[in-house]
Write an enzyme that holds these catalytic residues in place. Structure first.
Site, PDB file in Angstrom:
ATOM      1  N   ASP A   1     -15.153   6.938   0.210  1.00 28.07           N
ATOM      2  CA  ASP A   1     -14.511   6.670   1.501  1.00 28.07           C
ATOM      3  C   ASP A   1     -15.352   7.308   2.603  1.00 28.07           C
ATOM      4  OD1 ASP A   1     -12.840   6.422   3.705  1.00 28.07           O
ATOM      5  OD2 ASP A   1     -11.412   7.950   3.023  1.00 28.07           O
ATOM      6  N   VAL A   2     -16.188   6.500   3.257  1.00 24.29           N
ATOM      7  CA  VAL A   2     -17.103   7.002   4.281  1.00 24.29           C
ATOM      8  C   VAL A   2     -16.471   6.837   5.658  1.00 24.29           C
ATOM      9  CG1 VAL A   2     -19.398   6.817   5.295  1.00 24.29           C
ATOM     10  CG2 VAL A   2     -19.082   6.335   2.855  1.00 24.29           C
TER      11      VAL A   2
ATOM     12  N   THR B   1     -17.327  11.103  10.463  1.00 27.65           N
ATOM     13  CA  THR B   1     -17.808  12.484  10.381  1.00 27.65           C
ATOM     14  C   THR B   1     -17.879  13.023   8.958  1.00 27.65           C
ATOM     15  OG1 THR B   1     -15.558  13.330  10.767  1.00 27.65           O
ATOM     16  CG2 THR B   1     -16.989  13.055  12.701  1.00 27.65           C
ATOM     17  N   HIS B   2     -16.980  12.586   8.083  1.00 26.82           N
ATOM     18  CA  HIS B   2     -16.963  13.094   6.715  1.00 26.82           C
ATOM     19  C   HIS B   2     -16.746  11.964   5.712  1.00 26.82           C
ATOM     20  CE1 HIS B   2     -16.246  16.877   8.917  1.00 26.82           C
ATOM     21  NE2 HIS B   2     -16.853  17.435   7.896  1.00 26.82           N
TER      22      HIS B   2
ATOM     23  N   GLY C   1     -10.378  -1.848  10.730  1.00 29.78           N
ATOM     24  CA  GLY C   1     -11.149  -0.975   9.855  1.00 29.78           C
ATOM     25  C   GLY C   1     -10.659  -1.036   8.420  1.00 29.78           C
TER      26      GLY C   1
ATOM     27  N   ASP D   1     -10.519   1.280   6.304  1.00 26.51           N
ATOM     28  CA  ASP D   1      -9.682   2.432   5.993  1.00 26.51           C
ATOM     29  C   ASP D   1      -8.225   2.158   6.329  1.00 26.51           C
ATOM     30  OD1 ASP D   1     -10.581   2.309   8.655  1.00 26.51           O
ATOM     31  OD2 ASP D   1     -10.274   4.448   8.980  1.00 26.51           O
TER      32      ASP D   1
ATOM     33  N   SER E   1     -11.159  11.539  12.232  1.00 22.75           N
ATOM     34  CA  SER E   1     -11.839  11.756  13.511  1.00 22.75           C
ATOM     35  C   SER E   1     -11.106  11.023  14.622  1.00 22.75           C
ATOM     36  CB  SER E   1     -13.298  11.293  13.425  1.00 22.75           C
ATOM     37  OG  SER E   1     -13.375   9.946  12.990  1.00 22.75           O
TER      38      SER E   1
ATOM     39  N   THR F   1      -7.594  31.930  26.156  1.00 22.71           N
ATOM     40  CA  THR F   1      -8.123  30.565  26.200  1.00 22.71           C
ATOM     41  C   THR F   1      -8.141  29.909  24.826  1.00 22.71           C
ATOM     42  OG1 THR F   1      -9.505  31.120  28.107  1.00 22.71           O
ATOM     43  CG2 THR F   1     -10.116  29.163  26.858  1.00 22.71           C
TER      44      THR F   1
END
Length: 267
Positions: A6-7, A10-11, A109, A111, A134, A186
């Site tokens: 599963d591409v 980011t990962h 997509g 996914d 992402s 912050t």
């Protein structure tokens, strides 16, 4: 043993699945950084190193990629390094068994499709699927197993990083739960905005779908989440009833099983 890849942007998740049908089980799962310029040889070296001796036990492989260049390299890798192993790549023309009731099905997509397929297969009802990647994808599958569409928002880490990159006074922070919704510095303020803010975003989208989409206001609608950052946000989300770490891998397996007869004997 089925190899599932599963591409994402980011990962990349690599999984090994034993058995099939109701007896299928994810026995190993790894998460590695996606390299958009990785070659088939580099991918093979990485994946072979992960799966080790199970490389000789593979009976099939299935993959998806939201990065087009990597999709080509994954296919090339499987053809060159595991030529006798039947494989299926999730792309236009592959049978998923889920009608796409949207303006342009080719835009959806892979996914999102396999997530909805897996959710419908697991629950057998209308479902709302929330994938924390992402991007945060909130997708809708009908009681008939039809993909109806969804909503896409920037992911938690992407949004936090973008805020830091575009403001001289902010910096990249680790996404952990702050002491309170009211940050005292912050870092805590950014953590609060990211975690509690996106929990509210998900609740808002799910509630809006329930209100606006016919047939989704009842208790028989399953709401399931998946994705790497889901466990971080879900404690503050009130609308999600289920979490499935392996949802995408399970969807990949289902697509492979629907297409494997046509892949047998492939060289």
């Amino acid at each position: 043993m089925l190899l599932a890849i599963d591409v994402r942007n980011t990962h990349t998740t690599v999984g090994l699945i034993s058995g099939s049908g109701d007896h299928a089980k994810v026995v190993q799962q790894w998460r590695i950084r996606t390299e958009s310029e990785a070659t088939a040889d580099e991918l093979a070296l990485t994946i072979d190193g992960l799966i080790g001796e199970d490389s000789e036990r593979l009976t099939g492989a299935v993959g998806l990629s939201t990065v087009p260049s990597v999709l080509h390299e994954v296919r090339l890798m499987l053809e060159q390094y595991w030529p006798s192993v039947p494989h299926v790549m999730i792309e236009p023309g592959v049978r998923t068994g889920i009608p796409l009731l949207v303006d342009n099905p080719k835009e959806v997509g892979a996914d999102r499709i396999v997530n909805c397929l897996a959710a419908y297969h697991r629950f057998g009802t209308a479902a709302i699927v929330v994938d924390f990647g992402s991007s945060i994808c909130v997708d809708v599958v009908s009681a008939k197993g039809e993909f109806l569409g969804g909503a896409i928002a920037p992911g938690v880490q992407v949004s936090s990083d973008a805020a830091a990159a575009r403001s001289a006074a902010l910096r990249r922070v680790e996404l952990t739960r702050p002491r309170s919704v009211i940050g005292k510095n912050t870092v805590e303020c950014m953590q609060s905005g990211a975690l509690f803010g996106f929990a509210g975003l998900v609740d808002g989208l799910v509630n809006r779908i329930r209100e606006d989409v016919a047939g989704f206001s009842g208790t028989d609608v399953a709401v399931v989440a998946t994705g790497h950052t889901a466990p971080l946000v879900l404690p503050d989300v009130h609308t999600v009833a289920h979490y499935d770490r392996h949802l995408t891998l399970d969807g990949l397996r289902l697509v492979f099983e629907r297409n494997r007869d046509g892949q047998r004997g492939r060289r």
